[in-house]
Write a protein that holds these residues in place. Sequence first.
Motif, PDB file in Angstrom:
ATOM      1  N   PRO A 290       9.042   4.528   1.323  1.00  0.00           N
ATOM      2  CA  PRO A 290       9.597   4.813  -0.210  1.00  0.00           C
ATOM      3  C   PRO A 290      10.968   5.650   0.038  1.00  0.00           C
ATOM      4  N   LEU A 291      10.977   6.749   0.934  1.00  0.00           N
ATOM      5  CA  LEU A 291      11.946   7.492   1.103  1.00  0.00           C
ATOM      6  C   LEU A 291      13.294   6.670   1.749  1.00  0.00           C
TER       7      LEU A 291
ATOM      8  N   LEU B 156       0.785  -1.283   0.200  1.00  0.00           N
ATOM      9  CA  LEU B 156      -0.036   0.081  -0.042  1.00  0.00           C
ATOM     10  C   LEU B 156       0.845   1.247  -0.123  1.00  0.00           C
ATOM     11  N   GLY B 157       2.072   1.274   0.774  1.00  0.00           N
ATOM     12  CA  GLY B 157       2.816   2.375   0.793  1.00  0.00           C
ATOM     13  C   GLY B 157       3.368   2.735  -0.548  1.00  0.00           C
ATOM     14  N   MET B 158       3.815   1.615  -1.317  1.00  0.00           N
ATOM     15  CA  MET B 158       4.283   1.678  -2.549  1.00  0.00           C
ATOM     16  C   MET B 158       3.194   2.471  -3.677  1.00  0.00           C
ATOM     17  N   PHE B 159       2.076   1.904  -3.495  1.00  0.00           N
ATOM     18  CA  PHE B 159       1.147   2.245  -4.380  1.00  0.00           C
ATOM     19  C   PHE B 159       0.672   3.948  -4.222  1.00  0.00           C
ATOM     20  N   LEU B 160       0.591   4.229  -2.849  1.00  0.00           N
ATOM     21  CA  LEU B 160       0.493   5.376  -2.646  1.00  0.00           C
ATOM     22  C   LEU B 160       1.400   6.422  -3.032  1.00  0.00           C
ATOM     23  N   GLU B 161       2.633   6.151  -2.998  1.00  0.00           N
ATOM     24  CA  GLU B 161       3.902   6.715  -3.402  1.00  0.00           C
ATOM     25  C   GLU B 161       3.862   6.879  -4.829  1.00  0.00           C
ATOM     26  N   THR B 162       3.302   5.835  -5.541  1.00  0.00           N
ATOM     27  CA  THR B 162       3.437   6.225  -7.204  1.00  0.00           C
ATOM     28  C   THR B 162       2.394   6.721  -7.422  1.00  0.00           C
TER      29      THR B 162
ATOM     30  N   VAL C 210       3.200  -6.907  -3.741  1.00  0.00           N
ATOM     31  CA  VAL C 210       4.284  -6.143  -3.499  1.00  0.00           C
ATOM     32  C   VAL C 210       5.116  -6.084  -4.637  1.00  0.00           C
ATOM     33  N   ARG C 211       5.178  -7.304  -5.338  1.00  0.00           N
ATOM     34  CA  ARG C 211       5.908  -7.124  -6.825  1.00  0.00           C
ATOM     35  C   ARG C 211       5.324  -6.029  -7.538  1.00  0.00           C
ATOM     36  N   THR C 212       4.029  -5.970  -7.742  1.00  0.00           N
ATOM     37  CA  THR C 212       3.431  -4.985  -8.707  1.00  0.00           C
ATOM     38  C   THR C 212       3.993  -3.657  -8.095  1.00  0.00           C
ATOM     39  N   GLY C 213       3.639  -3.207  -6.575  1.00  0.00           N
ATOM     40  CA  GLY C 213       3.977  -2.024  -5.939  1.00  0.00           C
ATOM     41  C   GLY C 213       5.173  -1.570  -6.518  1.00  0.00           C
ATOM     42  N   MET C 214       6.147  -2.643  -6.199  1.00  0.00           N
ATOM     43  CA  MET C 214       7.730  -2.559  -6.357  1.00  0.00           C
ATOM     44  C   MET C 214       7.895  -2.155  -7.716  1.00  0.00           C
ATOM     45  N   ALA C 215       7.373  -2.634  -8.763  1.00  0.00           N
ATOM     46  CA  ALA C 215       7.870  -2.390 -10.141  1.00  0.00           C
ATOM     47  C   ALA C 215       7.419  -0.976 -10.448  1.00  0.00           C
ATOM     48  N   MET C 216       6.016  -0.638 -10.013  1.00  0.00           N
ATOM     49  CA  MET C 216       5.692   0.623 -10.496  1.00  0.00           C
ATOM     50  C   MET C 216       6.404   1.767  -9.543  1.00  0.00           C
ATOM     51  N   LEU C 217       6.967   1.593  -8.326  1.00  0.00           N
ATOM     52  CA  LEU C 217       7.858   2.685  -7.705  1.00  0.00           C
ATOM     53  C   LEU C 217       8.855   2.574  -8.404  1.00  0.00           C
ATOM     54  N   LEU C 218       9.831   1.577  -8.711  1.00  0.00           N
ATOM     55  CA  LEU C 218      10.906   1.687  -9.229  1.00  0.00           C
ATOM     56  C   LEU C 218      11.204   2.263 -10.622  1.00  0.00           C
TER      57      LEU C 218
END
Length: 607
Positions: A571-572, A243-249, A477-485
Amino acid sequence: MHGPADAGRARIENLRLSLHNVRSSVWPPICVALAMTWALFDDAIGLALLAWCAALIACQGSIGWYSSAVLRRDIGAHDAARIQHALLALNVLYGVAWGSLVWVTLDTASNSETILVNSVIAGVAASAMSVLASTMPVFAAFVLAEFATAAGKFVQIDDPAYHALLVALMVYFLALLMQGRNCAKTINSAIMLRFENAELLTRLRAESVKATAAHHQAVEANLAKSRFMVAASHDLRQPAHALGMFLETLARGELSAAQRRVLENARSASQASADMLNTLLDMSRIDAGVIEASTRPFALQEILNRIERELAPQGDAKGLVYRTRDTDALCESDPALVELILRNFVTNAIRYTERGGVLVGARARGDRMHLEVWDTGIGIDPSKFHDIFREFHQLNNPERDRSKGLGLGLAIADGLARKLGHRLELASRPGRGSVFRLVLPRAARTPHAGEHAAPAPAPAQPQLHAHVLVIDDDAAVRTGMAMLLQGWGCTCDVVEAPEQALAAARARLPDVVISDFRLRENHTGTEVIAALGTALGRPVRALLITGDTGPERLREAQRGGLPLLYKPVSPLRLHAALRGLCEPQAANPPSISKSAPVTNAASAPAR
């Protein structure tokens, strides 16, 4: 108070004691009878004396034989009366046998022989008390039979001296009976006390068994709770991390003002969840012993300023006055852990104070500094001082209001203080407020330049332009990590299994590997990263991420020697860790045997 059952048991024990005494004292009276026969023998009374000796030996032998026979079997309650009657009858005959010695010898005895005979009769009666006093009726029967038999002879002799001797013997035998009664009471009391002690020991053993079982159940329940908390914490961290990665994206996209407000509210809720999970992590890290203290001189004021900047707005929102007393004190400890302790004290003070304020300051006391947090909150009853440092214990929060935390802050502070070897103190008055105090040693030297400098503000997040291999068995997590990266300018391969990771790495060499610590089929990220290094023939820059909070898992992850972040990762912090691994000057990438662990900002403040 003793019941009939106890009295019956005591009677059996008294009988058993008398039987043992009789069996062990068969030969001394026989030897005395033989000696008296030899000493008093003459032609006038020879045959009568031999007959007396034979009769006495027969009586004594019968009593000894009967005692041995009874002791060879168990004595039941229904046997006790019969055995006592048999002993009483045998000892009446035995008493008559000893008393009849006067009838056999007194007519022909000299004065010295008369004294000898009376002394032996009196001595035999006295010795019988030690043998038979536990069964008072039997002892009384023996004494009365002996005295009555001897008294008949004294009455028959028409001599005042013998009459006086009769009175003396009467007084003596009565005294023996009284002493025998006292001795019987003492023996009976000792037997009853032994029963009570045996019963008490039985109860104690039973209670001990119950206590052991209860302790075992408590330990099992605690282990079950710990296993549940570890599993729940891990399972909750996975979606919170994603969720944190999705929100950051989402925050990096084009949003309207209304959408931006909704997003900020969602990020606040996500951060609140992350804070609670990280509180659990702090407790787990203390239990696991993976927190290492790094002691050095540092300035207290910088910690006080940082906490005021972060937590004073919470006090302002409640209408509280938050004040910090400035200090130039230098202390010797781990500043990051001291800050975490103080942060928990201040957070706790703000939560439980509705009006008034919070004051944070330090006082010098000799070679110690007292770091104190005062509040005007609800206060704590002295009887509850120990309880509030227990895990998940909260005062005045039966409804488990989420805004009051999890009840772990003070437990964490206590665990960290013990880790550092510092003393925690508490003073409080219900309804008036509390003061929590951490006692620190003062610094013996001045910190080197920059050793306690304030951390520089976080720079803007630059593009990373790296190829990252992500290994995680959670699809979100894989999806959120890919979008964030990808938002950070990276290209990604995201896989869920070790075999897929090896295939992806051979197809395109990764600049950095990000792996979850616990993977499926009992694989770990440490093992997969080591296998990648072996397959590629070179060290691999890698970063571990874990949602495990079990003490053993935490120790295992830290032993891997790789940089380690704890889910949910901000994310930071993730960007900073990746930037450190991707920088060109990192000529020696972290390997399994080298790098130091990296911690979450929420769980261990930067030093």
